[in-house]
Design an enzyme around this catalytic site. Sequence first.
Site, mmCIF file in Angstrom:
data_model
loop_
_atom_site.group_PDB
_atom_site.id
_atom_site.type_symbol
_atom_site.label_atom_id
_atom_site.label_comp_id
_atom_site.label_asym_id
_atom_site.label_seq_id
_atom_site.Cartn_x
_atom_site.Cartn_y
_atom_site.Cartn_z
ATOM 1 N N SER A 216 0.788 -1.230 0.000
ATOM 2 C CA SER A 216 0.000 0.000 0.000
ATOM 3 C C SER A 216 0.818 1.277 0.000
ATOM 4 C CB SER A 216 -0.962 0.006 1.192
ATOM 5 O OG SER A 216 -2.036 -0.875 0.965
ATOM 6 N N GLY B 86 5.744 15.215 9.670
ATOM 7 C CA GLY B 86 6.255 14.213 8.754
ATOM 8 C C GLY B 86 5.118 13.486 8.077
ATOM 9 N N GLY C 207 2.893 -0.695 4.029
ATOM 10 C CA GLY C 207 2.368 -1.553 2.975
ATOM 11 C C GLY C 207 2.563 -3.008 3.319
#
Length: 503
Positions: free
Chosen positions: A102, A340, A345
């Site tokens: 992801s 940040g 993923g």
Amino acid sequence: MSKHAYEEFSKRVDEEVAKLVDHAHREAAESVDRALGRTAAPGTFDHGHWQARLDELITEHRIPGAVLAVLTGGEIHEMASGVLHTGTGVGTTADSVFQIGSVSKGYTAAMVMCLADAGKLDLDAPVADVLPGFAVADAEATRTVTPRQLLNHTSGIQGDHVNDTGRGDDCLARYVESARNVGLTNPPGATMSYSSTGYNVLGRIVEVITGRTWDEALKELICDPLGLERTMTLPEEVLRFRAAMGHMGDPGEDPVPTPLWNMLPRSAGPYGGISATAADVVRFARLFIDEGKAPDGTRVLSAAAVEAMLAPEVEMPDQWFLGAHWGLGWGLFDWDGVRGFGHDGSTFGQLAYLRAIPEKGLAIALLTNGGGAAPKVHEALCRELSAAFAGVTMPRFEPAEDHPAVDTEPFTGTYKREGFLMTITGDTTGEGVLQLRYEGAEGLAGTFEPLVWHLTPVSDTPSKTVFAGRRNDKDAWIPVVFYALPDGSRYVHFGVRATAKSG
């Protein structure tokens, strides 16, 4: 071979030889430094130290292999450890290619913003305006959902619609057509709920506007301008390089290789289909550090588009998993007042992590090929690297030893979204206050063994109650948040997804 092709080939060979010589010199210098007891000067990157730390962590947590890339001081530093495949024993190298899952969504979001930059897409106009025939099961959502809501995960579209629509170039068009029966987790705009389905719709928007496949548009809009030569989407491209095999296993176990290199269909591309080296992932993150410019000065995104992607769009019910807010494509965090962005993923047996702190010029990419404790490796490295090179403290998420007393009765019951069922009960094992049982439902019923998390209270406020969950003491703690929408409907936020209470 033509003269031009021969010259290009010779140039590439010279470049690779130069890289090898530079690497050999650096390794030799570091060996001498270690032998003489010398350490790196303050603010410099001690390659030997971080290589040893990566080796130590993946051994401790039984991760087969990993690559780490760190951008700091304008330089990219690469490390590799372990093996790509426990069955073959092929060693991991810094130029090995891993599935980034992801984290791919950040690339799709950047492509969408390129089109918005060019005036080809209005983020706040209905998706149906650019995708005639677009539909989901809810008529109002079909009519009103916008690209912005898909980017920031507030569309409400059920997020886990997986459909293998073949290997053809029409796979995304067919996927979007198949999504017309997909329902909602919540009314559009009511809360944040992670939607891979929505990112595939964005991928199809890219195709319709550019007249290219999503894979081709990725190369044209992102990879070529940024020089991402080891970023790709198709197996036939991956086969040119050393590729990591996924491994599956619970924390504390030696993971075993997955039966296939990639079990995701081609239609998963926009939400999870990219493979890359860790250094290329950091090069992509650098685009947002350098305000939309490639290293050669080429403008890829406008500074305004970069700022829009990194500006808070929606507050997360879960403030820890990927940040306190979501922007247009990225999870956003604030550590010690310094902002940040990042994304995680996962595919079958591979896990990827990206965190970046633009004002400090720091980006960290860790790619792993399995092992249930990969989150702990990421957490340790990210905390240490961000402290060393950005001077900020990555917060910890875990329950206090004396956790608050919470009335658990409002939270027990069943929570359901398409394909998945969560059952919350009292925890009789003594490992937590509540127990969360997670299993497949409907078409996914019986497709995996039910998973159980033990939940311990972290905080309780009128707006939400936060628990920390883990399956066993080798697991990392993850947030589980119970809250209600303005209409009074109760939800649990787990795995960055909102699920409504159903019983």
